[in-house]
Design a protein around this motif. Structure first.
Motif, PDB file in Angstrom:
ATOM      1  N   ALA A  66       8.347  59.928 -49.913  1.00 34.57           N
ATOM      2  CA  ALA A  66       8.862  61.023 -50.876  1.00 34.57           C
ATOM      3  C   ALA A  66      10.519  60.878 -51.264  1.00 34.57           C
ATOM      4  O   ALA A  66      10.671  60.864 -52.317  1.00 34.57           O
ATOM      5  N   VAL A  93       8.801  72.035 -44.262  1.00 38.40           N
ATOM      6  CA  VAL A  93       9.064  70.904 -45.051  1.00 38.40           C
ATOM      7  C   VAL A  93      10.627  71.328 -45.814  1.00 38.40           C
ATOM      8  O   VAL A  93      10.368  72.546 -46.319  1.00 38.40           O
ATOM      9  N   LEU A 110       4.827  66.643 -50.314  1.00 38.26           N
ATOM     10  CA  LEU A 110       4.832  66.393 -49.056  1.00 38.26           C
ATOM     11  C   LEU A 110       3.761  67.459 -48.269  1.00 38.26           C
ATOM     12  O   LEU A 110       3.245  67.123 -47.470  1.00 38.26           O
TER      13      LEU A 110
END
Length: 175
Positions: A66, A93, A110
């Motif tokens: 990411a 997250v 994600l």
């Protein structure tokens, strides 16, 4: 970067505060919580299990990807195992970035990728029985615009609506 699998309550506010830095213009948070029903069935609790070592390794790889893929500054991925009751956080997250677009895109990618690929399983205990839940499918038609594809940017560095490939408000009204 913070990547963990835990057996206790996830301190979401503390993790968000730890991740913030002066260079950030955005912090995007997905706080996945246990809801009181699924498809109309009352939920008593959820039980999460994992192949812990593999799940942690895959989560670390996703966090690194990411940062590279979306150009964000930092990421936190924390998943809880064990029995969780309604209202408790199961997965957190957090993405910190100079720009909101990258933070939103990375956060969405994600959680969707984690749920689709990481070996963590959820047993849903309802008032009328229990099931091992299937993962949610990755949403179709959601494309993340890569940095190289974005040629026009607004003054704050975010992609202009025209350059994202998304329909404008006028085009949406015609649909």
């Amino acid at each position: 970067m913070k990547v963990e699998i835990v057996d206790e309550v996830i301190p979401a506010a503390e993790i968000v505060a730890e991740l913030k830095a002066g260079a950030d213009g955005a912090v995007c948070v997905f706080d996945g919580i246990v809801r009181d029903n699924t498809r109309g069935r009352g939920t008593l609790h959820l039980d999460y299990e994992a192949y812990r070592e593999m799940a942690l390794s895959q989560m670390q790889a996703l966090a690194l990807e990411a940062v590279t893929k979306f150009g964000v500054r930092d990421v936190a991925l924390v998943h809880r195992l064990g029995r969780l009751v309604v209202g408790e956080t199961s997965v957190l997250v957090v993405v910190a970035s100079a720009h909101r677009g990258a933070a939103f895109d990375a956060c969405r990618w994600l959680i969707d990728t984690l749920k689709r690929t990481v070996p963590i399983w959820k047993k849903e205990q309802f008032v009328d029985g229990a099931i091992w839940a299937d993962g949610e499918p990755f949403p179709e038609g959601i494309a993340v615009v890569q940095k190289a594809e974005v040629s026009e940017r607004s003054a704050d560095g975010e992609p202009s609506p025209e350059s994202t490939g998304l329909p404008s408000e006028v085009e949406k009204e015609k649909m």
